[in-house]
Design a protein around this motif. Structure first.
Motif, short mmCIF file in Angstrom:
data_model
loop_
_atom_site.label_atom_id
_atom_site.label_comp_id
_atom_site.label_asym_id
_atom_site.label_seq_id
_atom_site.Cartn_x
_atom_site.Cartn_y
_atom_site.Cartn_z
N UNK A 1 0.60 -4.60 12.78
CA UNK A 1 0.19 -4.47 11.39
C UNK A 1 0.80 -5.57 10.52
N UNK A 2 0.20 -5.76 9.36
CA UNK A 2 0.77 -6.62 8.35
C UNK A 2 1.61 -5.77 7.40
N UNK B 1 3.38 -5.90 3.76
CA UNK B 1 3.28 -6.67 2.52
C UNK B 1 4.48 -6.41 1.61
N UNK C 1 -5.68 0.08 2.83
CA UNK C 1 -4.40 -0.12 2.16
C UNK C 1 -4.40 0.63 0.83
N UNK D 1 -0.10 -0.26 4.26
CA UNK D 1 -1.15 0.03 5.22
C UNK D 1 -1.20 1.53 5.46
N UNK E 1 -5.38 1.73 10.47
CA UNK E 1 -6.31 0.70 10.89
C UNK E 1 -7.02 1.08 12.18
N UNK F 1 -3.52 3.01 14.49
CA UNK F 1 -2.25 3.38 13.88
C UNK F 1 -2.53 4.07 12.56
#
Lengths: 113, 113
Positions: free
Chosen positions: A100-101, A103, B35, B45, B48, B56
């Motif tokens: 995952x990203x 942020x 998001x 997040x 996804x 996840x």
């Protein structure tokens, strides 16, 4: 707990000068870092990225620097233009991007004409 | 080519009501991300999907939130019942292959009174 931190919520810079946006991270497994730019009422758009095997990546007026030992990265914009006024998000991912990203909370940049 | 499409752009609802947010991926993309953006936590997040399969969902706040991909190009995020603390901007993003190059939609601003 925030794994990616942008401690400056806002930054104002005169047109033509350098803008420096900072980002810190805590997870040593992060190996890919990105900057996204967001205008009001729009979604974030990808700006520039850097892999942990590099310490610098340049794209026109935008340069990202990575200091792995300090777990710190920065985005330099030179020269700054009024159109650069936006919210900038730092993001990080682990395992070569297969994850995952994460942020940061964003920094609002205002470039004053 | 159209980007990621989200609807509605704004939603105002009363506490306890069901809210459904919609997202259409960029044609050909196979990963979908939801998001939530708040002032305190930035972009978080929620969940996804890859090839329609949830990979996840650890970011989903609680059982009141659910997300589906009924087909390869469309996703919904449902909140039932909604609460005032759910007020935020919800973004979806899609990508093809590499996780990094996520393309964001314009977001849905949700206000729960």
């Amino acid at each position: 707990d925030q794994q990616v931190k942008q401690n400056s919520p806002s930054l104002s810079v005169q047109e033509g000068r350098i803008s420096i946006l900072n980002c810190d991270y805590t997870n040593s497994m992060f190996d890919y870092f990105l900057w996204y730019k967001k205008y009001p009422a729009e979604g974030p758009t990808f700006l520039i990225s850097i892999s942990s095997i590099k310490d610098k990546n340049e794209d026109g007026r935008f340069t990202v620097f990575l200091n792995k030992s300090a777990k710190h990265l920065s985005l330099h914009i030179v020269p700054s233009q009024p159109g650069d006024s936006a919210v900038y998000f730092c993001a990080a991912s682990a395992f070569g991007g297969a994850n995952n990203l994460f942020f940061g909370t964003g920094t609002r940049l205002t470039v004053i004409p | 080519d159209a980007g990621v499409i989200q609807s509605p752009r704004h939603e105002v609802t009363e506490m306890g009501q069901e809210v459904t947010l919609r997202c259409k991926l960029i044609s050909g993309h196979n990963s979908l991300f939801w998001y939530r953006q708040t002032m305190m936590r930035g972009l978080e997040l929620l969940i996804y999907f890859n090839n329609n399969v949830p990979i996840d969902d650890s970011g989903m706040p609680e059982d009141r939130f659910s997300a589906k991909m009924p087909n390869a190009s469309f996703s919904t995020l449902k909140i039932q019942p909604s609460e005032p603390r759910d007020s935020a901007v919800y973004f979806c993003a899609s990508s093809l292959g590499r996780v990094h190059e996520q393309y964001f939609g314009p977001g849905t601003r949700l206000t729960v009174t």
